[in-house]
Write a protein that holds these residues in place. Structure first.
Motif, short mmCIF file in Angstrom:
data_model
loop_
_atom_site.label_atom_id
_atom_site.label_comp_id
_atom_site.label_asym_id
_atom_site.label_seq_id
_atom_site.Cartn_x
_atom_site.Cartn_y
_atom_site.Cartn_z
N THR A 137 0.82 -1.21 0.00
CA THR A 137 0.00 0.00 0.00
C THR A 137 0.85 1.26 0.00
OG1 THR A 137 -1.89 1.07 1.07
CG2 THR A 137 -0.20 0.14 2.53
N TYR A 138 0.29 2.28 -0.66
CA TYR A 138 0.92 3.60 -0.69
C TYR A 138 -0.18 4.65 -0.68
CZ TYR A 138 3.42 7.71 -2.39
OH TYR A 138 3.93 8.97 -2.53
N ASN A 139 -0.32 5.32 0.45
CA ASN A 139 -1.26 6.44 0.61
C ASN A 139 -2.70 6.06 0.23
OD1 ASN A 139 0.73 8.09 1.60
ND2 ASN A 139 1.04 9.22 -0.31
N ARG A 140 -3.19 4.98 0.80
CA ARG A 140 -4.56 4.55 0.58
C ARG A 140 -5.29 4.40 1.92
NH1 ARG A 140 -4.69 1.83 -4.49
NH2 ARG A 140 -4.24 3.40 -6.07
N ASP A 141 -5.09 5.35 2.83
CA ASP A 141 -5.72 5.22 4.14
C ASP A 141 -7.24 5.23 4.07
OD1 ASP A 141 -6.02 7.89 3.47
OD2 ASP A 141 -5.29 8.69 5.38
N LYS A 142 -7.79 5.77 2.99
CA LYS A 142 -9.24 5.79 2.82
C LYS A 142 -9.81 4.39 2.66
CE LYS A 142 -12.85 7.60 -0.27
NZ LYS A 142 -13.12 8.43 -1.49
N TYR A 143 -9.03 3.48 2.10
CA TYR A 143 -9.54 2.16 1.74
C TYR A 143 -8.95 1.00 2.56
CZ TYR A 143 -10.66 4.91 -2.45
OH TYR A 143 -11.12 5.87 -3.31
N ILE A 144 -7.79 1.21 3.17
CA ILE A 144 -7.03 0.07 3.68
C ILE A 144 -7.75 -0.70 4.78
CG2 ILE A 144 -5.66 1.35 5.40
CD1 ILE A 144 -4.42 -1.41 2.98
N TYR A 145 -8.45 0.00 5.69
CA TYR A 145 -9.15 -0.71 6.76
C TYR A 145 -10.24 -1.61 6.19
CZ TYR A 145 -11.82 -1.68 10.99
OH TYR A 145 -12.49 -2.31 12.03
N ASN A 146 -10.96 -1.12 5.20
CA ASN A 146 -12.08 -1.89 4.65
C ASN A 146 -11.62 -3.16 3.95
OD1 ASN A 146 -13.97 -0.04 5.57
ND2 ASN A 146 -13.99 1.12 3.66
N VAL A 147 -10.51 -3.10 3.24
CA VAL A 147 -10.05 -4.32 2.57
C VAL A 147 -9.53 -5.32 3.60
CG1 VAL A 147 -7.74 -3.40 2.07
CG2 VAL A 147 -8.63 -5.29 0.72
N LEU A 148 -8.85 -4.83 4.62
CA LEU A 148 -8.40 -5.73 5.69
C LEU A 148 -9.59 -6.37 6.39
CD1 LEU A 148 -5.57 -3.52 7.24
CD2 LEU A 148 -5.25 -5.66 5.98
N GLN A 149 -10.62 -5.60 6.63
CA GLN A 149 -11.81 -6.13 7.29
C GLN A 149 -12.50 -7.17 6.43
OE1 GLN A 149 -15.39 -3.57 7.72
NE2 GLN A 149 -15.28 -4.06 9.91
#
Length: 301
Positions: A8-20
């Motif tokens: 990942t690179y500067n995707r804090d908007k999406y990263i939690y949702n994909v991990l979840q």
């Protein structure tokens, strides 16, 4: 054991949702790990990863930072950090379905001769699909991949999308790691590292398969639908192909130029078909795509 690798690179908007979406799979937590490779993000990626660890403590989570900028560097770091014998790469701006982990696990257990696999990549637009989008530009912009509802070997010249691909870890001992001269670096759109990898696998007669129930939903923001992004991406495809083929041989590059000429003939025919149906925006977008790829292919960097 599965190692799910997210670079990942500067995707804090999406990263939690994909991990979840991975954690919500009905699959034993002791049978997989998540390897998160942060490639020098300057946003709240680390904070979002910590939030995930707090919310899902049962998931084995390996967080690391790769200081060499570039997707191929990050992917190679994921290989080195992983503990599993099956490595599954998942895009950081996506979601996976609830059968995702089980599908890959079952497939590799039942098919010992298979070295890689990939599933559908379906776009999810944050806005609306633009009118200029067609079958031919959709895969380019969104990474869309869909080969039906049946498990099958990928057809000739086909291969899994980089954001939804799984490999036996042992395959990298035979073909080497991702080419760090290819792949995105920061805001650069250079690619072709997956194509380079699968070309090597094909030359060694390795087999890779399409798995219809390992589905990735790729989030498409509005900024990826702008003319500027379209032009930069399509030009970068040509540059990537120039890099990739010249690294193999000058003859490989010449053959790629020849195939570009054939693709121009197909583009003109398709443009005429769109024009007959008064779908000029679709035809013109396809024409710009081909023009930009050719420019990138011929431009010396």
């Amino acid at each position: 054991m599965l190692s799910i690798i997210l670079c990942t690179y500067n995707r804090d908007k999406y990263i939690y949702n994909v991990l979840q979406s991975i954690a919500l799979n009905q699959y034993p937590t002791n049978q997989y790990e998540i390897v998160l490779v942060n490639n020098n993000s300057t946003d709240d990626t680390e904070k979002e990863c910590s939030r995930f660890q707090t919310d899902y403590p049962a998931v084995q989570f390996n967080y690391c930072v790769e200081v060499n900028q570039g997707l191929s560097y990050a992917r190679n770091r994921g290989i080195k950090e992983s503990q599993g014998d099956i490595l599954v790469y998942v895009d950081d701006d996506a979601l996976v379905n609830d059968k995702y982990l089980q599908t890959y696990s079952d497939f590799f257990e039942k098919n010992p001769a298979a070295v890689a696999a990939g599933g559908p990549i379906l776009p999810v637009y944050e806005t609306e699909e633009p009118t200029w989008m067609s079958h031919y530009t959709r895969q380019l912009i969104t990474g869309r991949l869909y080969l039906g509802e049946s498990e099958r070997e990928f057809p000739k010249n086909g291969f899994p999308g980089g954001g939804n691909a799984a490999y036996r870890k042992s395959v990298f001992d035979r073909i080497g790691l991702f080419n760090v001269e290819l792949g995105r670096k920061g805001n650069s759109l250079i690619g072709a590292e997956e194509k380079d990898l699968f070309d090597k696998m094909t030359s060694l007669k390795m087999h890779f398969y399409y798995l219809p129930t390992a589905i990735l939903y790729h989030i498409i923001p509005e900024k990826k639908l702008t003319p500027d992004y379209f032009n930069r991406l399509t030009y970068s495809i040509g540059v990537s192909e120039r890099y990739r083929t010249l690294q193999i041989s000058k003859m490989k590059y010449v053959k790629r130029i020849f195939s570009e000429c054939i693709k121009w003939c197909a583009t003109i025919i398709l443009w005429m078909g769109f024009a007959i149906r008064f779908q000029f925006d679709k035809g013109n977008a396809l024409f710009r795509f081909r023009r930009n790829v050719t420019k990138g292919l011929l431009t010396r960097q």
